[in-house]
Write a protein that holds these residues in place. Structure first.
Motif, PDB file in Angstrom:
ATOM      1  N   THR A  10       0.824  -1.087   0.068  1.00  9.74           N
ATOM      2  CA  THR A  10      -0.173   0.057   0.091  1.00  9.74           C
ATOM      3  C   THR A  10       1.013   1.329  -0.004  1.00  9.74           C
ATOM      4  N   GLY A  11       2.137   1.088  -0.041  1.00 13.53           N
ATOM      5  CA  GLY A  11       3.113   2.157  -0.219  1.00 13.53           C
ATOM      6  C   GLY A  11       3.274   2.831  -1.659  1.00 13.53           C
ATOM      7  N   TYR A  12       3.958   3.681  -1.807  1.00  9.19           N
ATOM      8  CA  TYR A  12       4.208   4.436  -2.912  1.00  9.19           C
ATOM      9  C   TYR A  12       4.418   3.545  -4.276  1.00  9.19           C
ATOM     10  N   ILE A  13       5.759   2.900  -4.026  1.00  6.76           N
ATOM     11  CA  ILE A  13       6.228   2.223  -5.227  1.00  6.76           C
ATOM     12  C   ILE A  13       5.402   0.868  -5.222  1.00  6.76           C
ATOM     13  N   GLY A  14       5.063   0.440  -4.050  1.00  7.96           N
ATOM     14  CA  GLY A  14       4.379  -0.969  -3.984  1.00  7.96           C
ATOM     15  C   GLY A  14       2.860  -1.047  -4.518  1.00  7.96           C
ATOM     16  N   ALA A  15       2.356   0.409  -4.502  1.00 11.10           N
ATOM     17  CA  ALA A  15       0.890   0.297  -4.866  1.00 11.10           C
ATOM     18  C   ALA A  15       0.779   0.376  -6.592  1.00 11.10           C
ATOM     19  N   HIS A  16       1.880   1.235  -7.008  1.00 15.52           N
ATOM     20  CA  HIS A  16       1.980   1.069  -8.522  1.00 15.52           C
ATOM     21  C   HIS A  16       2.518  -0.225  -8.991  1.00 15.52           C
ATOM     22  N   THR A  17       3.338  -0.856  -8.393  1.00 13.02           N
ATOM     23  CA  THR A  17       3.787  -2.358  -8.829  1.00 13.02           C
ATOM     24  C   THR A  17       2.740  -3.511  -8.797  1.00 13.02           C
ATOM     25  N   VAL A  18       1.685  -3.061  -7.846  1.00 14.83           N
ATOM     26  CA  VAL A  18       0.616  -3.939  -7.893  1.00 14.83           C
ATOM     27  C   VAL A  18      -0.351  -3.669  -8.964  1.00 14.83           C
ATOM     28  N   VAL A  19      -0.440  -2.572  -9.354  1.00  7.25           N
ATOM     29  CA  VAL A  19      -1.095  -2.155 -10.651  1.00  7.25           C
ATOM     30  C   VAL A  19      -0.706  -2.883 -11.966  1.00  7.25           C
ATOM     31  N   GLU A  20       0.705  -2.705 -12.031  1.00  7.84           N
ATOM     32  CA  GLU A  20       1.445  -3.286 -13.322  1.00  7.84           C
ATOM     33  C   GLU A  20       1.382  -4.772 -13.212  1.00  7.84           C
ATOM     34  N   LEU A  21       1.472  -5.474 -11.842  1.00  4.25           N
ATOM     35  CA  LEU A  21       1.409  -7.031 -12.051  1.00  4.25           C
ATOM     36  C   LEU A  21      -0.202  -7.280 -12.424  1.00  4.25           C
ATOM     37  N   HIS A  22      -1.242  -6.658 -11.681  1.00  2.00           N
ATOM     38  CA  HIS A  22      -2.324  -6.817 -12.268  1.00  2.00           C
ATOM     39  C   HIS A  22      -2.522  -6.738 -13.646  1.00  2.00           C
ATOM     40  N   ARG A  23      -1.947  -5.812 -14.436  1.00  2.00           N
ATOM     41  CA  ARG A  23      -2.069  -5.742 -15.599  1.00  2.00           C
ATOM     42  C   ARG A  23      -1.364  -6.604 -16.491  1.00  2.00           C
ATOM     43  N   GLU A  24      -0.549  -7.438 -15.939  1.00  2.00           N
ATOM     44  CA  GLU A  24       0.183  -8.267 -16.646  1.00  2.00           C
ATOM     45  C   GLU A  24      -0.431  -9.802 -16.257  1.00  2.00           C
ATOM     46  N   GLY A  25      -1.429  -9.750 -15.464  1.00  2.00           N
ATOM     47  CA  GLY A  25      -2.386 -11.092 -15.331  1.00  2.00           C
ATOM     48  C   GLY A  25      -1.657 -11.912 -14.089  1.00  2.00           C
ATOM     49  N   TYR A  26      -1.184 -11.041 -13.055  1.00  2.00           N
ATOM     50  CA  TYR A  26      -0.477 -11.737 -11.793  1.00  2.00           C
ATOM     51  C   TYR A  26      -1.675 -11.529 -10.945  1.00  2.00           C
ATOM     52  N   GLN A  46      -8.564  -0.421  -6.304  1.00  2.00           N
ATOM     53  CA  GLN A  46      -9.732  -1.048  -6.939  1.00  2.00           C
ATOM     54  C   GLN A  46     -10.190  -0.325  -8.016  1.00  2.00           C
ATOM     55  N   LEU A  47     -10.177   1.127  -7.854  1.00  2.00           N
ATOM     56  CA  LEU A  47     -10.680   2.091  -8.801  1.00  2.00           C
ATOM     57  C   LEU A  47     -10.029   2.145 -10.075  1.00  2.00           C
ATOM     58  N   ILE A  48      -8.850   1.730  -9.844  1.00  2.00           N
ATOM     59  CA  ILE A  48      -7.821   1.622 -11.225  1.00  2.00           C
ATOM     60  C   ILE A  48      -8.127   0.391 -11.857  1.00  2.00           C
ATOM     61  N   THR A  49      -8.114  -0.744 -11.152  1.00  2.00           N
ATOM     62  CA  THR A  49      -7.989  -2.014 -11.679  1.00  2.00           C
ATOM     63  C   THR A  49      -9.322  -2.690 -11.957  1.00  2.00           C
ATOM     64  N   GLY A  50     -10.178  -2.311 -10.937  1.00  2.00           N
ATOM     65  CA  GLY A  50     -11.664  -2.850 -10.904  1.00  2.00           C
ATOM     66  C   GLY A  50     -11.625  -4.198  -9.780  1.00  2.00           C
ATOM     67  N   LYS A  51     -10.476  -4.399  -9.287  1.00  2.00           N
ATOM     68  CA  LYS A  51     -10.224  -5.517  -8.321  1.00  2.00           C
ATOM     69  C   LYS A  51     -10.036  -4.986  -6.931  1.00  2.00           C
ATOM     70  N   ARG A  52     -10.284  -6.017  -5.987  1.00  2.00           N
ATOM     71  CA  ARG A  52     -10.454  -5.634  -4.584  1.00  2.00           C
ATOM     72  C   ARG A  52      -9.203  -6.542  -4.198  1.00  2.00           C
ATOM     73  N   PHE A  53      -8.010  -6.284  -3.895  1.00  2.00           N
ATOM     74  CA  PHE A  53      -6.761  -7.263  -3.732  1.00  2.00           C
ATOM     75  C   PHE A  53      -6.706  -7.759  -2.345  1.00  2.00           C
TER      76      PHE A  53
END
Length: 341
Positions: A10-26, A46-53
């Protein structure tokens, strides 16, 4: 694909990485103790990806909790480890906090996740200290750290190197990155420091929006073109993508060794005064600044040679200083309109 554990997600770099991982199907599992982040970031993701992680609030220094996490999520195949205290100045004042937090959590992860695991570590260019030459490469020597924070990164790298050599199930990539700034295009996530920002760009944006007073330039007598300290700034979205590239490399077993290091930056240095000028030019905002004393633990200048990342990791930064400043300002305006407090 297995599940990727993102510590400090939920940190700065971590949250952006979560988005990129999700976009790659992880599939992603986020762990954070929320000591330097906000639970509302999960809503933003969730607003960005449509998913509740999936999210677990826990402290990695609690080895019992780490063991329980591994038991409940036995399909974790990769770990991206961000969770750490990260302010250079604070580390000088509170060194034991940094040694406990930054090394204790890492040791517990390595102790518990002893099966086959791909491990990407959030390291830092601070391990180079003040380099003898620029741009600094991965082959240049690691010097005595200028701060306890930098020292924890050095020690963590040594721990990971030794662990990878001893454990055939452990495969490690250390990303030594430079200064992440900016925010995702949508401005739904960005750098959200608690209290007074320790980093330059969030202080600039908070000053510009009226939340802070004049910017303090810590030293104007360094051996640089304008006397202010020089750093290699990288857009956080580019940085997040580098972590995905690292995980993919480990999954493909493309590495010749079980422990690899990559510089992650743009290869270009900007001084503090140049960053201030770039922000003013990009956003058309007025900024006041004053010159203050040097800050404990800071070095004069550093920027990286990123050839290895481009040629071996297959990653390259694409966004420049203008995109960094524009997105950081867009995020600051979003936070003002949508407070996280």
């Amino acid at each position: 694909m297995g599940k990727i554990l993102v510590t400090g997600g939920t940190g700065y770099i971590g949250a952006h990485t979560v988005v990129e991982l999700h976009r790659e199907g992880y599939e992603v599992l986020i762990v954070d103790n929320l000591s330097n982040s906000n639970i509302k970031i999960l809503d933003q993701l969730q607003l960005i990806t449509g998913k509740r992680f999936d999210f677990v609030q826990m402290d990695l220094q609690d080895i019992k909790a780490v063991r329980q996490l591994a038991k409940l999520h036995h399909n974790i195949t990769g770990i991206i480890h961000f969770a750490a205290s990260k302010a250079v100045g604070e580390s000088v004042q509170e060194p034991l906090k940094y040694y406990h937090n930054n090394l204790g959590g890492l040791l517990n992860l390595l102790t518990v996740f002893d099966k086959e695991i791909n491990f990407v570590f959030s390291s830092s260019c601070t391990v180079y200290g003040q380099p003898d030459r620029l741009p600094v490469t991965e082959k240049d020597p690691v010097k005595s750290a200028e701060s306890p924070y930098g020292n924890t990164k050095q020690i963590a790298e040594e721990i990971l190197r030794d662990a990878a050599q001893a454990n055939v199930n452990l495969n490690v990539v250390c990303l030594r990155y430079f200064n992440p700034v900016g925010a995702i295009d949508s401005a739904l996530i960005g750098e959200l420091p608690l209290g007074v920002p320790a980093n330059l760009v969030p202080y600039i944006t908070q000053s510009a929006i009226g939340k802070r007073g004049p910017i303090v330039v810590h030293g104007n007598d360094y051996d640089t073109a304008d006397g202010s300290a020089v750093r290699d700034y990288i857009h956080v979205v580019d940085l997040a993508k580098a972590h995905v590239s690292a995980i993919k490399r480990l999954e493909k077993k493309a590495a010749k060794e079980r422990y690899e290091i990559f510089n992650i930056g743009t290869g270009k240095g900007y001084s503090v005064l140049e960053v201030i000028a770039a922000f003013k030019k990009t956003t058309q905002q007025k900024l006041d600044y004053k010159i203050g004393p040097r800050r404990a633990g800071d070095i004069a200048k550093i920027y990286g040679d990123v050839t290895k990342a481009e040629q071996v990791l297959g990653w390259k930064a694409k966004l420049g200083i203008e995109e960094m400043m524009a997105s950081a300002w867009k995020w600051e305006k979003y936070v003002k309109a949508n407070p996280f407090e």
